[in-house]
Each structure stands twice: as structure tokens, then as C-alpha cells.
Design a protein around this motif. Structure first.
Motif, PDB file in Angstrom:
ATOM      1  N   ALA A   9     -30.798  34.244 -28.597  1.00 36.48           N
ATOM      2  CA  ALA A   9     -30.148  34.623 -27.345  1.00 36.48           C
ATOM      3  C   ALA A   9     -28.669  34.272 -27.324  1.00 36.48           C
ATOM      4  CB  ALA A   9     -30.855  33.948 -26.167  1.00 36.48           C
ATOM      5  N   VAL A  10     -28.318  33.099 -27.870  1.00 38.18           N
ATOM      6  CA  VAL A  10     -26.951  32.583 -27.761  1.00 38.18           C
ATOM      7  C   VAL A  10     -26.532  31.948 -29.075  1.00 38.18           C
ATOM      8  CG1 VAL A  10     -25.445  30.920 -26.583  1.00 38.18           C
ATOM      9  CG2 VAL A  10     -27.219  32.110 -25.282  1.00 38.18           C
ATOM     10  N   VAL A  11     -25.302  32.225 -29.473  1.00 38.76           N
ATOM     11  CA  VAL A  11     -24.667  31.463 -30.544  1.00 38.76           C
ATOM     12  C   VAL A  11     -23.574  30.624 -29.900  1.00 38.76           C
ATOM     13  CG1 VAL A  11     -23.431  31.494 -32.722  1.00 38.76           C
ATOM     14  CG2 VAL A  11     -25.136  33.260 -32.234  1.00 38.76           C
ATOM     15  N   ALA A  12     -23.718  29.306 -29.988  1.00 39.16           N
ATOM     16  CA  ALA A  12     -22.772  28.360 -29.403  1.00 39.16           C
ATOM     17  C   ALA A  12     -21.896  27.787 -30.513  1.00 39.16           C
ATOM     18  CB  ALA A  12     -23.529  27.231 -28.696  1.00 39.16           C
ATOM     19  N   THR A  13     -20.594  27.782 -30.302  1.00 36.60           N
ATOM     20  CA  THR A  13     -19.652  27.289 -31.297  1.00 36.60           C
ATOM     21  C   THR A  13     -19.016  26.003 -30.800  1.00 36.60           C
ATOM     22  OG1 THR A  13     -19.191  29.526 -32.106  1.00 36.60           O
ATOM     23  CG2 THR A  13     -17.556  27.836 -32.594  1.00 36.60           C
ATOM     24  N   THR A  14     -19.075  24.956 -31.627  1.00 38.92           N
ATOM     25  CA  THR A  14     -18.531  23.670 -31.202  1.00 38.92           C
ATOM     26  C   THR A  14     -17.006  23.657 -31.196  1.00 38.92           C
ATOM     27  OG1 THR A  14     -18.610  22.751 -33.456  1.00 38.92           O
ATOM     28  CG2 THR A  14     -20.528  22.370 -32.031  1.00 38.92           C
ATOM     29  N   HIS A  15     -16.393  24.384 -32.144  1.00 39.88           N
ATOM     30  CA  HIS A  15     -14.925  24.428 -32.170  1.00 39.88           C
ATOM     31  C   HIS A  15     -14.458  25.523 -33.114  1.00 39.88           C
ATOM     32  CE1 HIS A  15     -15.847  21.801 -35.577  1.00 39.88           C
ATOM     33  NE2 HIS A  15     -14.607  21.932 -36.007  1.00 39.88           N
ATOM     34  N   GLN A  16     -13.175  25.779 -33.077  1.00 40.02           N
ATOM     35  CA  GLN A  16     -12.607  26.978 -33.686  1.00 40.02           C
ATOM     36  C   GLN A  16     -12.419  26.917 -35.193  1.00 40.02           C
ATOM     37  OE1 GLN A  16      -8.028  27.099 -33.500  1.00 40.02           O
ATOM     38  NE2 GLN A  16      -8.529  26.052 -31.591  1.00 40.02           N
ATOM     39  N   HIS A  17     -12.537  25.786 -35.852  1.00 33.84           N
ATOM     40  CA  HIS A  17     -12.168  25.696 -37.259  1.00 33.84           C
ATOM     41  C   HIS A  17     -12.966  26.664 -38.131  1.00 33.84           C
ATOM     42  CE1 HIS A  17     -10.165  21.474 -36.810  1.00 33.84           C
ATOM     43  NE2 HIS A  17      -9.340  22.467 -36.527  1.00 33.84           N
ATOM     44  N   TRP A  18     -12.272  27.215 -39.111  1.00 34.03           N
ATOM     45  CA  TRP A  18     -12.786  28.327 -39.908  1.00 34.03           C
ATOM     46  C   TRP A  18     -14.133  28.023 -40.552  1.00 34.03           C
ATOM     47  CZ3 TRP A  18     -13.566  27.865 -45.225  1.00 34.03           C
ATOM     48  CH2 TRP A  18     -13.082  26.682 -45.796  1.00 34.03           C
ATOM     49  N   ASP A  19     -14.339  26.769 -40.976  1.00 34.95           N
ATOM     50  CA  ASP A  19     -15.573  26.467 -41.696  1.00 34.95           C
ATOM     51  C   ASP A  19     -16.794  26.440 -40.780  1.00 34.95           C
ATOM     52  OD1 ASP A  19     -14.191  24.057 -40.770  1.00 34.95           O
ATOM     53  OD2 ASP A  19     -15.803  22.898 -41.685  1.00 34.95           O
ATOM     54  N   HIS A  20     -16.583  26.530 -39.470  1.00 36.36           N
ATOM     55  CA  HIS A  20     -17.703  26.542 -38.518  1.00 36.36           C
ATOM     56  C   HIS A  20     -18.009  27.944 -37.978  1.00 36.36           C
ATOM     57  CE1 HIS A  20     -18.275  22.136 -38.064  1.00 36.36           C
ATOM     58  NE2 HIS A  20     -17.054  22.154 -38.583  1.00 36.36           N
ATOM     59  N   VAL A  21     -17.237  28.942 -38.396  1.00 37.85           N
ATOM     60  CA  VAL A  21     -17.403  30.276 -37.792  1.00 37.85           C
ATOM     61  C   VAL A  21     -17.467  31.404 -38.814  1.00 37.85           C
ATOM     62  CG1 VAL A  21     -16.248  29.539 -35.668  1.00 37.85           C
ATOM     63  CG2 VAL A  21     -14.888  30.596 -37.481  1.00 37.85           C
ATOM     64  N   ARG A  22     -17.628  31.094 -40.088  1.00 38.26           N
ATOM     65  CA  ARG A  22     -17.518  32.143 -41.114  1.00 38.26           C
ATOM     66  C   ARG A  22     -18.624  33.190 -41.043  1.00 38.26           C
ATOM     67  NH1 ARG A  22     -15.996  28.890 -46.619  1.00 38.26           N
ATOM     68  NH2 ARG A  22     -17.160  27.199 -45.616  1.00 38.26           N
ATOM     69  N   ALA A  23     -19.793  32.841 -40.501  1.00 42.02           N
ATOM     70  CA  ALA A  23     -20.868  33.831 -40.375  1.00 42.02           C
ATOM     71  C   ALA A  23     -21.013  34.343 -38.948  1.00 42.02           C
ATOM     72  CB  ALA A  23     -22.197  33.231 -40.846  1.00 42.02           C
ATOM     73  N   LEU A  24     -20.130  33.930 -38.059  1.00 43.39           N
ATOM     74  CA  LEU A  24     -20.294  34.240 -36.642  1.00 43.39           C
ATOM     75  C   LEU A  24     -20.242  35.740 -36.369  1.00 43.39           C
ATOM     76  CD1 LEU A  24     -20.596  33.281 -33.720  1.00 43.39           C
ATOM     77  CD2 LEU A  24     -18.113  32.894 -33.674  1.00 43.39           C
TER      78      LEU A  24
END
Length: 216
Positions: A66-81
Motif C-alpha cells: 500500500a505504501v512505500v515510506a522513505t526515511t530520507h533522501q540519500h541516494w542509497d535509500h531510494v535507488r529502487a523507489l
């Protein structure tokens, strides 16, 4: 390796580590509804797909991200987003001050104390300034057991997150972590960081002044 961390009364918590950065990806699955919240689509979409598939067995209901929650913007945390959202149609949430830096539009911008809720899962957003302007920890308060804090890169075993030797940012982060995590939740609370192994607030609490004195 089994991804299951906790089999709680209302939900399961699963974790995988991806990429050369040892990024943790967490998945919460509500047993009653099958609704899921994924925290940090860091990298490796095939591994995340396998995580979702494994978690589908945690509920008799049809599982749905239902939801993808992101803790912060750094590239290594969002590469598959971007790929994950395109594949699943999940909505996105992130801290207000980090949202514009994400590779996808953010459906809901979060501030201190906001609630992220799907059927069977409720998470409290805790805004922690310092590692990034809009870093968010997501907190699940289990009514029958320990609280679970998904701290991103703001709190680890042994210290707070990297503030690039900036005294002002470090002071902000340590103050927020002290007040909004250690000052709010009990020592039994389990801390699930963005990289590496978990800890508890109780294990880290005696070292807060030591961290402040050393400046990192």
C-alpha cells in the motif's frame, strides 16, 4: 537467509539487506488485511520483489503493497523507489523537507507526529533534523510488546547518523534523537537502523552524553 525478524500479533516485520552499502529494507505486513508498508526501497528490485513474495505467506488475505515510506533522501535509500512504485502502484510518503529530492512524486509529506496508516498498520512519523533536513523515523507501537523504531540513518548502535562534522547539524540531530526518541519511548524499544544491526534504546541511552562530548 530468512527475512522474518518479528512475527507479532497483528503484523510481521521482515528485513533484507541490499547493495554494496548494506542498506536495510523493511517490510511490515498486516496479518488481518494483507496491507503492507515498505520502508526504504533502497536498491535491488528483484530482491524486494522476493521479499514481497515471502511476506505474502504471512497473511491469509491477498497481500498488497500500500505504501512505500522513505526515511530520507540519500541516494542509497531510494535507488529502487521509482521502479517499485511503477510496478506496484503503491503510494509514497517522506519527510516534507526531503520530498522534493526523491526520484518520484511524494503523495504525502510528513512532519513531526504525523501518522501513516493502512488497514492494520499505524506508524508515527518522528522528524529528526540533522542527517538530512527531512529525515523521518517511523515508529510502530505494538500494543502487546516492544515498540519498533525504524530510524533510517539518524540513530545506530553506538551513535547518531553522519552530520559531516557540522557542529550545528550534530547538535540538532542529537537533540532531536534525545527528545523525540529517547525522551518518548521506553528502553525496550527496538531500533532498526538504515544499515547494519538493530539495537535498543536501553542499550544506547547510557552513552548519550558520551556522544555529545565527542561531537559525533
Amino acid at each position: 537467509m530468512d527475512s522474518l525478524l518479528y512475527d507479532l500479533p497483528a503484523l510481521t516485520i521482515r528485513r533484507i539487506s541490499v547493495s554494496e552499502m548494506d542498506n536495510n529494507v523493511y517490510l511490515l505486513t498486516a496479518k488481518g488485511s494483507g496491507e503492507q508498508v515498505l520502508i526504504d526501497a533502497a536498491d535491488d528490485l528483484p530482491a524486494i520483489r522476493q521479499l514481497l513474495q515471502d511476506a505474502a505467506g504471512d497473511t491469509p488475505a491477498p497481500a498488497r503493497l500500500a505504501v512505500v515510506a522513505t526515511t530520507h533522501q540519500h541516494w542509497d535509500h531510494v535507488r529502487a523507489l521509482k521502479e517499485l512504485v511503477a510496478a506496484t502502484g503503491a503510494s509514497t510518503v517522506a519527510g516534507t523537507d526531503d520530498a522534493d529530492a526523491l526520484p518520484v512524486p511524494v503523495d504525502r509529506r510528513l512532519g513531526q507526529g504525523d501518522t501513516v496508516a493502512v488497514n492494520g498498520i499505524s506508524l508515527t512519523a518522528v522528524h529528526l533534523h540533522g542527517h538530512t533536513p527531512g529525515s523521518i523515523a517511523f515508529v510502530y507501537e505494538d500494543p502487546e510488546g516492544p515498540t519498533h523504531i525504524f530510524s533510517g540513518d539518524s540513530l545506530f548502535p553506538g551513535g547518531v547518523g553522519n552530520t559531516q562534522k557540522d557542529p550545528e547539524r550534530f547538535s540538532l540531530l542529537l537533540s532531536d534523537v534525545t527528545e523525540r526518541l529517547f525522551g518518548t519511548y521506553p528502553d525496550t524499544a527496538v531500533v532498526h537502523p538504515g544499515h547494519g544491526k538493530p539495537t535498543t534504546l536501553g542499550a544506547e541511552r547510557p552513552h548519550l552524553e558520551e556522544w555529545r562530548a565527542r561531537g559525533w
